[in-house]
Design a protein around this motif. Structure first.
Motif, PDB file in Angstrom:
ATOM      1  N   PRO A  54       0.833  -1.211   0.000  1.00  0.00           N
ATOM      2  CA  PRO A  54       0.000   0.000   0.000  1.00  0.00           C
ATOM      3  C   PRO A  54       0.867   1.260   0.000  1.00  0.00           C
ATOM      4  CG  PRO A  54      -0.898  -1.615   1.513  1.00  0.00           C
ATOM      5  CD  PRO A  54       0.440  -2.144   1.055  1.00  0.00           C
ATOM      6  N   GLY A  55       0.483   2.190  -0.847  1.00  0.00           N
ATOM      7  CA  GLY A  55       1.233   3.436  -0.984  1.00  0.00           C
ATOM      8  C   GLY A  55       2.218   3.422  -2.137  1.00  0.00           C
ATOM      9  N   LYS A  83      -8.306  -2.832  -9.630  1.00  0.00           N
ATOM     10  CA  LYS A  83      -9.225  -2.527  -8.521  1.00  0.00           C
ATOM     11  C   LYS A  83      -8.514  -2.166  -7.231  1.00  0.00           C
ATOM     12  CE  LYS A  83     -12.986  -5.294 -10.289  1.00  0.00           C
ATOM     13  NZ  LYS A  83     -14.203  -4.591 -10.428  1.00  0.00           N
ATOM     14  N   SER A  84      -7.370  -2.708  -6.972  1.00  0.00           N
ATOM     15  CA  SER A  84      -6.671  -2.434  -5.712  1.00  0.00           C
ATOM     16  C   SER A  84      -5.728  -1.236  -5.818  1.00  0.00           C
ATOM     17  CB  SER A  84      -5.909  -3.671  -5.256  1.00  0.00           C
ATOM     18  OG  SER A  84      -5.060  -4.113  -6.294  1.00  0.00           O
ATOM     19  N   THR A  85      -5.970  -0.386  -6.829  1.00  0.00           N
ATOM     20  CA  THR A  85      -5.163   0.813  -7.017  1.00  0.00           C
ATOM     21  C   THR A  85      -6.051   2.023  -7.275  1.00  0.00           C
ATOM     22  OG1 THR A  85      -4.959   0.632  -9.430  1.00  0.00           O
ATOM     23  CG2 THR A  85      -3.322  -0.562  -8.106  1.00  0.00           C
ATOM     24  N   SER A  86      -5.444   3.203  -7.224  1.00  0.00           N
ATOM     25  CA  SER A  86      -6.111   4.454  -7.575  1.00  0.00           C
ATOM     26  C   SER A  86      -5.307   5.144  -8.663  1.00  0.00           C
ATOM     27  CB  SER A  86      -6.177   5.399  -6.370  1.00  0.00           C
ATOM     28  OG  SER A  86      -6.980   4.865  -5.355  1.00  0.00           O
ATOM     29  N   ASN A 136      -8.799   9.811  -8.851  1.00  0.00           N
ATOM     30  CA  ASN A 136      -8.696   8.525  -8.146  1.00  0.00           C
ATOM     31  C   ASN A 136      -9.972   7.690  -8.267  1.00  0.00           C
ATOM     32  OD1 ASN A 136     -10.405   9.823  -6.355  1.00  0.00           O
ATOM     33  ND2 ASN A 136      -9.053   9.638  -4.596  1.00  0.00           N
ATOM     34  N   GLU A 137     -11.018   8.241  -8.901  1.00  0.00           N
ATOM     35  CA  GLU A 137     -12.254   7.495  -9.145  1.00  0.00           C
ATOM     36  C   GLU A 137     -12.267   6.834 -10.531  1.00  0.00           C
ATOM     37  OE1 GLU A 137     -15.980   9.507  -7.777  1.00  0.00           O
ATOM     38  OE2 GLU A 137     -14.604  11.181  -7.372  1.00  0.00           O
ATOM     39  N   THR A 139     -11.784   4.280 -13.426  1.00  0.00           N
ATOM     40  CA  THR A 139     -11.707   2.820 -13.414  1.00  0.00           C
ATOM     41  C   THR A 139     -11.089   2.248 -14.692  1.00  0.00           C
ATOM     42  OG1 THR A 139     -13.961   2.670 -14.274  1.00  0.00           O
ATOM     43  CG2 THR A 139     -13.687   2.594 -11.869  1.00  0.00           C
ATOM     44  N   GLN A 161      -1.610   4.212  -7.725  1.00  0.00           N
ATOM     45  CA  GLN A 161      -1.062   3.981  -6.392  1.00  0.00           C
ATOM     46  C   GLN A 161      -1.803   2.822  -5.757  1.00  0.00           C
ATOM     47  OE1 GLN A 161      -1.330   7.281  -3.594  1.00  0.00           O
ATOM     48  NE2 GLN A 161       0.634   6.633  -2.731  1.00  0.00           N
ATOM     49  N   VAL A 162      -1.050   1.935  -5.129  1.00  0.00           N
ATOM     50  CA  VAL A 162      -1.636   0.765  -4.486  1.00  0.00           C
ATOM     51  C   VAL A 162      -2.394   1.224  -3.243  1.00  0.00           C
ATOM     52  CG1 VAL A 162      -1.141  -1.467  -3.381  1.00  0.00           C
ATOM     53  CG2 VAL A 162       0.253  -0.694  -5.329  1.00  0.00           C
ATOM     54  N   LYS A 163      -3.646   0.722  -3.114  1.00  0.00           N
ATOM     55  CA  LYS A 163      -4.479   1.072  -1.943  1.00  0.00           C
ATOM     56  C   LYS A 163      -4.048   0.270  -0.728  1.00  0.00           C
ATOM     57  CE  LYS A 163      -8.613   2.128  -4.623  1.00  0.00           C
ATOM     58  NZ  LYS A 163      -9.969   1.751  -4.896  1.00  0.00           N
TER      59      LYS A 163
END
Length: 163
Positions: A54-55, A83-86, A136-137, A139, A161-163
């Motif tokens: 994450p980060g 999905k696990s990123t922004s 960050n929204e 997809t 970026q990894v959530k």
């Protein structure tokens, strides 16, 4: 995240291998780290990292190659934001092709800034307002390459970026 990256890469490669196409796509995911060398902060890029946390910031780049003997027009290239990123931003220093973004999993695309309608309460009443979508929204990202000459390659990409 490592499993998601590997799964996405395998699925993309599998999909490309099954359908003959005048274009080929090569996706590379790299970990982007800031390191200090001689007192100066610089970016270090690690291709195909074994793990991410994450980060962490990941650069997703796709090389599009025209495999035909003639120019092709209006070539769409679409990449999902894992999905696990922004989504953060377009990759700097790559070819300039107008990007369009999706907030509904790739069903619809539009140029930034995207807008959406939300319902908020103002003075005790429900009001529908149009607001700007934050990056960050996003997809999915889509580029439409106007023309790609015979044998030409083009590199496109963005950072997440990894959530």
């Amino acid at each position: 995240m490592k499993r998601n990256v590997m799964l996405f890469t395998l699925l993309l490669g599998s999909a490309l291998a099954q359908s003959p196409s005048p274009i080929s796509l090569n996706l590379v995911m790299s970990l982007v780290k800031n390191v200090t060398v001689g007192g100066k902060v610089t970016e270090q890029v690690v291709a195909s990292p074994k793990s991410v946390f994450p980060g962490d910031v990941i650069s997703q780049t796709v090389t599009v190659r025209n495999n035909t003997g003639k120019a092709i027009q209006n070539v769409p290239v679409k990449l999902p934001v894992p999905k696990s990123t922004s989504y953060l931003a377009a990759e700097r220093g790559l070819n300039v092709v107008r990007a369009e973004y999706s907030i509904d999993g790739g069903q619809t695309f539009a140029a930034a800034p995207l807008k959406k309608t939300v319902t908020v309460v103002e003075n005790g009443k429900s009001v529908r307002k149009e607001v700007e979508v934050k990056p960050n929204e996003y997809t999915a990202v889509r580029w439409v390459i106007g023309e790609l000459a015979a044998g030409q390659s083009l590199k496109l990409g963005y950072r997440v970026q990894v959530k």
